[in-house]
Write a protein that holds these residues in place. Sequence first.
Motif, PDB file in Angstrom:
ATOM      1  N   ALA A  85     -27.956  33.983  20.527  1.00  0.00           N
ATOM      2  CA  ALA A  85     -27.025  34.975  19.991  1.00  0.00           C
ATOM      3  C   ALA A  85     -26.638  36.023  21.025  1.00  0.00           C
ATOM      4  CB  ALA A  85     -27.636  35.653  18.766  1.00  0.00           C
ATOM      5  N   THR A  86     -27.556  36.358  21.914  1.00  0.00           N
ATOM      6  CA  THR A  86     -27.308  37.404  22.907  1.00  0.00           C
ATOM      7  C   THR A  86     -26.832  36.845  24.248  1.00  0.00           C
ATOM      8  OG1 THR A  86     -29.641  37.330  23.575  1.00  0.00           O
ATOM      9  CG2 THR A  86     -29.006  38.940  21.879  1.00  0.00           C
ATOM     10  N   GLY A  87     -26.734  35.507  24.345  1.00  0.00           N
ATOM     11  CA  GLY A  87     -26.258  34.907  25.585  1.00  0.00           C
ATOM     12  C   GLY A  87     -27.319  34.747  26.644  1.00  0.00           C
ATOM     13  N   ARG A  88     -28.586  35.051  26.324  1.00  0.00           N
ATOM     14  CA  ARG A  88     -29.651  34.911  27.324  1.00  0.00           C
ATOM     15  C   ARG A  88     -29.996  33.453  27.583  1.00  0.00           C
ATOM     16  NH1 ARG A  88     -32.387  39.093  24.414  1.00  0.00           N
ATOM     17  NH2 ARG A  88     -34.026  37.614  23.853  1.00  0.00           N
ATOM     18  N   ASP A  89     -29.739  32.594  26.587  1.00  0.00           N
ATOM     19  CA  ASP A  89     -29.978  31.173  26.795  1.00  0.00           C
ATOM     20  C   ASP A  89     -28.856  30.622  27.667  1.00  0.00           C
ATOM     21  OD1 ASP A  89     -29.815  28.205  26.233  1.00  0.00           O
ATOM     22  OD2 ASP A  89     -31.571  28.707  25.028  1.00  0.00           O
ATOM     23  N   PRO A  90     -29.182  29.900  28.747  1.00  0.00           N
ATOM     24  CA  PRO A  90     -28.150  29.427  29.668  1.00  0.00           C
ATOM     25  C   PRO A  90     -27.135  28.484  29.036  1.00  0.00           C
ATOM     26  CG  PRO A  90     -30.290  28.428  30.161  1.00  0.00           C
ATOM     27  CD  PRO A  90     -30.542  29.539  29.203  1.00  0.00           C
ATOM     28  N   GLY A  91     -27.486  27.869  27.923  1.00  0.00           N
ATOM     29  CA  GLY A  91     -26.554  26.954  27.275  1.00  0.00           C
ATOM     30  C   GLY A  91     -25.673  27.596  26.225  1.00  0.00           C
ATOM     31  N   GLU A  95     -19.237  30.407  20.600  1.00  0.00           N
ATOM     32  CA  GLU A  95     -19.482  29.853  19.265  1.00  0.00           C
ATOM     33  C   GLU A  95     -20.976  29.778  18.987  1.00  0.00           C
ATOM     34  OE1 GLU A  95     -18.234  26.062  16.422  1.00  0.00           O
ATOM     35  OE2 GLU A  95     -17.641  26.082  18.529  1.00  0.00           O
ATOM     36  N   HIS A  96     -21.764  29.430  20.014  1.00  0.00           N
ATOM     37  CA  HIS A  96     -23.211  29.409  19.844  1.00  0.00           C
ATOM     38  C   HIS A  96     -23.713  30.784  19.408  1.00  0.00           C
ATOM     39  CE1 HIS A  96     -22.618  26.063  22.753  1.00  0.00           C
ATOM     40  NE2 HIS A  96     -23.620  25.510  22.107  1.00  0.00           N
ATOM     41  N   GLY A  97     -23.190  31.835  20.039  1.00  0.00           N
ATOM     42  CA  GLY A  97     -23.673  33.177  19.760  1.00  0.00           C
ATOM     43  C   GLY A  97     -23.467  33.585  18.320  1.00  0.00           C
ATOM     44  N   ARG A  98     -22.272  33.354  17.806  1.00  0.00           N
ATOM     45  CA  ARG A  98     -21.990  33.738  16.413  1.00  0.00           C
ATOM     46  C   ARG A  98     -22.839  32.935  15.441  1.00  0.00           C
ATOM     47  NH1 ARG A  98     -16.211  32.690  18.452  1.00  0.00           N
ATOM     48  NH2 ARG A  98     -15.770  34.611  19.569  1.00  0.00           N
ATOM     49  N   CYS A  99     -22.890  31.629  15.689  1.00  0.00           N
ATOM     50  CA  CYS A  99     -23.644  30.760  14.790  1.00  0.00           C
ATOM     51  C   CYS A  99     -25.140  31.075  14.857  1.00  0.00           C
ATOM     52  CB  CYS A  99     -23.376  29.300  15.162  1.00  0.00           C
ATOM     53  SG  CYS A  99     -23.879  28.128  13.892  1.00  0.00           S
ATOM     54  N   ALA A 100     -25.642  31.325  16.058  1.00  0.00           N
ATOM     55  CA  ALA A 100     -27.059  31.654  16.210  1.00  0.00           C
ATOM     56  C   ALA A 100     -27.402  32.968  15.526  1.00  0.00           C
ATOM     57  CB  ALA A 100     -27.418  31.712  17.689  1.00  0.00           C
ATOM     58  N   PRO A 111     -30.098  41.162   8.756  1.00  0.00           N
ATOM     59  CA  PRO A 111     -28.691  40.920   9.067  1.00  0.00           C
ATOM     60  C   PRO A 111     -28.175  41.640  10.307  1.00  0.00           C
ATOM     61  CG  PRO A 111     -28.840  42.596   7.383  1.00  0.00           C
ATOM     62  CD  PRO A 111     -30.261  42.172   7.692  1.00  0.00           C
ATOM     63  N   GLU A 112     -28.990  42.489  10.932  1.00  0.00           N
ATOM     64  CA  GLU A 112     -28.482  43.375  11.986  1.00  0.00           C
ATOM     65  C   GLU A 112     -27.835  42.604  13.136  1.00  0.00           C
ATOM     66  OE1 GLU A 112     -29.999  46.973  14.959  1.00  0.00           O
ATOM     67  OE2 GLU A 112     -31.328  46.182  13.400  1.00  0.00           O
ATOM     68  N   LEU A 113     -28.495  41.575  13.624  1.00  0.00           N
ATOM     69  CA  LEU A 113     -27.962  40.823  14.760  1.00  0.00           C
ATOM     70  C   LEU A 113     -26.663  40.118  14.383  1.00  0.00           C
ATOM     71  CD1 LEU A 113     -28.394  39.856  17.682  1.00  0.00           C
ATOM     72  CD2 LEU A 113     -29.700  37.921  16.750  1.00  0.00           C
ATOM     73  N   ALA A 114     -26.630  39.506  13.221  1.00  0.00           N
ATOM     74  CA  ALA A 114     -25.432  38.794  12.780  1.00  0.00           C
ATOM     75  C   ALA A 114     -24.258  39.752  12.610  1.00  0.00           C
ATOM     76  CB  ALA A 114     -25.704  38.061  11.470  1.00  0.00           C
ATOM     77  N   LEU A 115     -24.510  40.903  12.037  1.00  0.00           N
ATOM     78  CA  LEU A 115     -23.446  41.882  11.853  1.00  0.00           C
ATOM     79  C   LEU A 115     -22.914  42.376  13.190  1.00  0.00           C
ATOM     80  CD1 LEU A 115     -24.958  43.925   8.887  1.00  0.00           C
ATOM     81  CD2 LEU A 115     -22.952  42.422   8.806  1.00  0.00           C
ATOM     82  N   ASP A 116     -23.803  42.556  14.140  1.00  0.00           N
ATOM     83  CA  ASP A 116     -23.394  43.042  15.457  1.00  0.00           C
ATOM     84  C   ASP A 116     -22.561  41.995  16.197  1.00  0.00           C
ATOM     85  OD1 ASP A 116     -23.255  44.653  17.772  1.00  0.00           O
ATOM     86  OD2 ASP A 116     -24.956  43.584  18.633  1.00  0.00           O
ATOM     87  N   VAL A 117     -23.084  40.771  16.303  1.00  0.00           N
ATOM     88  CA  VAL A 117     -22.414  39.727  17.082  1.00  0.00           C
ATOM     89  C   VAL A 117     -21.107  39.291  16.423  1.00  0.00           C
ATOM     90  CG1 VAL A 117     -22.606  37.351  17.924  1.00  0.00           C
ATOM     91  CG2 VAL A 117     -24.552  38.907  18.107  1.00  0.00           C
ATOM     92  N   LEU A 131     -15.596  34.727  11.280  1.00  0.00           N
ATOM     93  CA  LEU A 131     -15.206  35.082   9.913  1.00  0.00           C
ATOM     94  C   LEU A 131     -16.040  34.379   8.839  1.00  0.00           C
ATOM     95  CD1 LEU A 131     -11.351  35.231  10.410  1.00  0.00           C
ATOM     96  CD2 LEU A 131     -12.828  37.156   9.804  1.00  0.00           C
ATOM     97  N   PRO A 132     -16.288  33.065   8.937  1.00  0.00           N
ATOM     98  CA  PRO A 132     -17.108  32.433   7.892  1.00  0.00           C
ATOM     99  C   PRO A 132     -18.505  33.033   7.785  1.00  0.00           C
ATOM    100  CG  PRO A 132     -15.959  30.774   9.186  1.00  0.00           C
ATOM    101  CD  PRO A 132     -15.780  32.073   9.896  1.00  0.00           C
ATOM    102  N   PHE A 133     -19.047  33.487   8.905  1.00  0.00           N
ATOM    103  CA  PHE A 133     -20.381  34.067   8.881  1.00  0.00           C
ATOM    104  C   PHE A 133     -20.359  35.437   8.214  1.00  0.00           C
ATOM    105  CE2 PHE A 133     -20.420  31.445  12.888  1.00  0.00           C
ATOM    106  CZ  PHE A 133     -21.016  30.344  12.281  1.00  0.00           C
ATOM    107  N   LEU A 134     -19.325  36.230   8.477  1.00  0.00           N
ATOM    108  CA  LEU A 134     -19.196  37.514   7.792  1.00  0.00           C
ATOM    109  C   LEU A 134     -18.964  37.297   6.305  1.00  0.00           C
ATOM    110  CD1 LEU A 134     -17.086  39.708  10.258  1.00  0.00           C
ATOM    111  CD2 LEU A 134     -19.550  39.741   9.864  1.00  0.00           C
TER     112      LEU A 134
END
Length: 265
Positions: A85-91, A95-100, A111-117, A131-134
């Motif tokens: 979610a934070t982009g620290r994973d090299p892969g 889209e990975h960030g939002r879904c993660a 929910p804090e991380l999801a709301l932020d990202v 949008l689907p995640f929100l």
Amino acid sequence: MRDLRALPALGAPAEHGGFPGNRPEARVLTALPAADLVQALLIKMRHVDHVAGRLDTQFAVDALRVLGRIGPVAAGTADRLVAYATGRDPGAGREHGRCAAWAHWRVTGDPELALDVCGTAVRSGSGSHGLPFLADLGPLAAAHADAVLGLTRSPGGWTRVAAAYAYWRITGDAEPAVPVLLAEVDPEWTGNPAMPVREAVRRLGETGAPAAEAAPLLRGILARGERLGHDYVGTRILADDAYTRTLTEALARLGPPPGRLAGQP
């Protein structure tokens, strides 16, 4: 055709480690009776670790969605989800960030991380995939309602539909959302998958009674002898069947026609 004679052929790949890894092949398995489908899945996915292992493959986004739907049982993957979610994973990509971030909320309840990202992506005006995640977060995402409403005026039809639905889920206010969804329901739609018509119909149905004004339009489409003429990779009949189900299910949620009581034929 839902012919159960196909069951051995569909189950065999799972037994030999060749369970379908792409979405079209996996969808075929949904034709199986539920109990048999679960058995086929369990052969290949006996525990959360198997799903988490897919995070290092081309199927990472699908794995993230599965982990999110597994929920608290997958809480052991929380740190890995934070890295994505934070982009620290090299892969990790956008889209990975939002879904993660969404999956992290589903497995931890925070929910804090999801709301932020997802909120940051939507506020940037380029976060349609958030949008689907929100929408799933619902009222928890109230701080982002204005940004979501702004995306209902996006030049992209898919984004407009996603934003309208998300706004309704977040605020409970269908008044701005329903006209946006209605505008995407082209009665002359031929089935071109680039158009979000079926998605708009589905979302109108999920909105329920506040979207009742859509019912006459949907009934008119359903009454046509032939709805779809766009042959997308030879699946026109299947697409028409799916569209018919979507229309029927949406109408059932919108309520009975005028003058007919609920429960009457």
